[in-house]
Design an enzyme around this catalytic site. Structure first.
Site, short mmCIF file in Angstrom:
data_model
loop_
_atom_site.label_atom_id
_atom_site.label_comp_id
_atom_site.label_asym_id
_atom_site.label_seq_id
_atom_site.Cartn_x
_atom_site.Cartn_y
_atom_site.Cartn_z
N ARG B 59 -20.40 5.63 1.83
CA ARG B 59 -19.36 5.68 0.88
C ARG B 59 -18.20 5.11 1.44
NH1 ARG B 59 -18.85 11.11 -1.86
NH2 ARG B 59 -21.05 11.70 -2.35
N ASP B 61 -13.97 4.94 0.57
CA ASP B 61 -13.01 5.68 -0.12
C ASP B 61 -12.40 4.90 -1.17
OD1 ASP B 61 -13.31 7.94 1.76
OD2 ASP B 61 -11.91 7.16 3.03
N ARG B 206 -9.59 4.78 9.21
CA ARG B 206 -7.80 4.72 8.77
C ARG B 206 -7.02 5.81 10.13
NH1 ARG B 206 -8.40 6.51 2.76
NH2 ARG B 206 -5.90 6.77 3.19
#
Lengths: 264, 264
Positions: B59, B61, B206
């Site tokens: 995935r 985000d 992040r």
């Protein structure tokens, strides 16, 4: 004129803004459509509670970007110029970026005072599309002869009737404009066409770019440009490059204005 | 196995796509929301008239971009792999860009076969915002000490429990991951953080970026990283960098797969 502490004086403001043109129907206000001028006026009007009219250095077409569009407007009161970028940053959508704001004399006019405008057209020549560039560039996969493009560009410099290089339906009656410089700069997979002039007709930079690309591909001779200019007919020039590769790069004004150095 | 001329063989396809994450609710399919996986499946299903399931390398985000996300899917029939990029280019929205498509053996799996993933985080350090970069970078105006950030980054390399560097609610039970490289590269007004590893937890890149920025600003000591790792608690690390500066840069697979060199 003295000003009370905490009270701002208003007056004429010169604002520089960048914008990502992808989601605007161009710069100029149009009823019911999202435009840069419309969003700026709405934001200032909501901020101050009185109608604010915004004047741009000129229109940009739908989909065209700006690195440094210049506008002016008159404030009856409001935040001092040196706070305006901060105030507007928090209120404008993310695709309009305020860069600088300054007080100017009331005879400054974003459109009528312009002495020179520069557009940049971004051609991307990579084998594969680039996710960071697709929004701001025209992807041309066929090899371009940049030297021929530069040679063709040199024929455009000077004062000419640009009827062949503007939309057939362009609103301006006088088609004579002065081009100061046209440069094609290579940088890796990118090629940038910089075009500076006194002013531009509708689609003019896009038709210049499209025609120079046709030259770079070998479809138009570099030395055909004088004949194309002389024909004064849109069909004699090449194709129109797409809007999303074009960016209003810079707008210049006299440094000395009304006998005073412009407070920029 | 011979194939009739004009008849395509179908089979497993490995597709590389770029995407601009701004207008997606992330990669993974979610009912009623615009996602990359959802748009790919819908496009392939409409093209072929049968349900196609798309499997990604992992995935990304909401808001995160990809330069080279890798997916696989099985086609019962359809355009040959070497025509698929062209066919999909005309059908996908402009913010998903197909880059390459190849036939692969049926034991290739976009997610389970990954050996190494690389993310790039783009920090923009210009004085003024940049209209060409705002969509893809985090604008940090305060000066960053890049050497300190690189020093802190070196503490992250190797196999560690990254509980401190992932979302407190991250779904993965095992928080041990191996980081191969973290490099901070300066380029003019830009700084790029490249982070390669065996795999990443939710928000991990992040939080690594946000913590390194806190180090660069002087708010966290470069040599505090081992203690932050040892604390195994999200609150011990720094902030979470915004999604829009992050890009899935590259996904790598074994060159030899199932005894055969991968047909890439």
């Amino acid at each position: 004129m003295s000003t009370e502490p905490g009270q701002s004086r208003g007056g004429r403001i010169r604002l520089v803004v960048s914008y990502d043109g992808a989601n605007f129907h161009g710069f100029a206000r149009q009823y019911g459509l999202r435009t840069v001028q419309g969003v700026l006026e709405e934001t200032l009007t909501n901020l101050l509670g009185v109608q604010i009219d915004v004047h741009g250095s000129g229109r940009t077409d739908r989909g065209v970007h700006a690195r440094a569009q210049v506008v002016h407007f008159d404030l009856p009161y409001g935040p001092p110029a040196n706070r305006l970028v901060h105030v507007l940053s928090g209120r404008l959508p993310s695709d309009i970026i305020p860069i600088s704001a300054h007080n100017v004399d009331s005879d400054f006019h974003a459109r009528f005072s312009v002495v020179r405008k520069t557009y940049r057209y971004h051609i991307f020549r990579g084998v594969h599309p680039d996710v960071f560039k697709y929004r701001f560039s025209w992807h041309v996969r066929e090899p371009l002869n940049i030297a021929l493009m530069q040679r063709a560009a040199s024929h455009l410099v000077g004062e000419h009737d640009f009827t062949s290089f503007c939309a057939a339906a362009a609103p301006q009656e006088d088609k004579v404009r002065r081009i100061y410089e046209v440069n094609v700069v290579e940088s890796g997979e990118d090629a940038f066409l910089y075009c500076s002039g006194s002013g531009f007709l509708q689609y003019m930079v896009r038709i210049i770019t499209g025609t120079l690309v046709d030259v770079g591909l070998g479809d138009i001779s570099a030395d055909a440009i004088p004949d194309i200019l002389a024909a004064k007919s849109r069909v004699s020039a090449g194709r129109t490059a797409p809007a999303h590769g074009l960016c209003l790069w810079n707008v210049e004004y006299p440094i000395v204005y009304g006998g005073r150095v412009l407070d920029l």
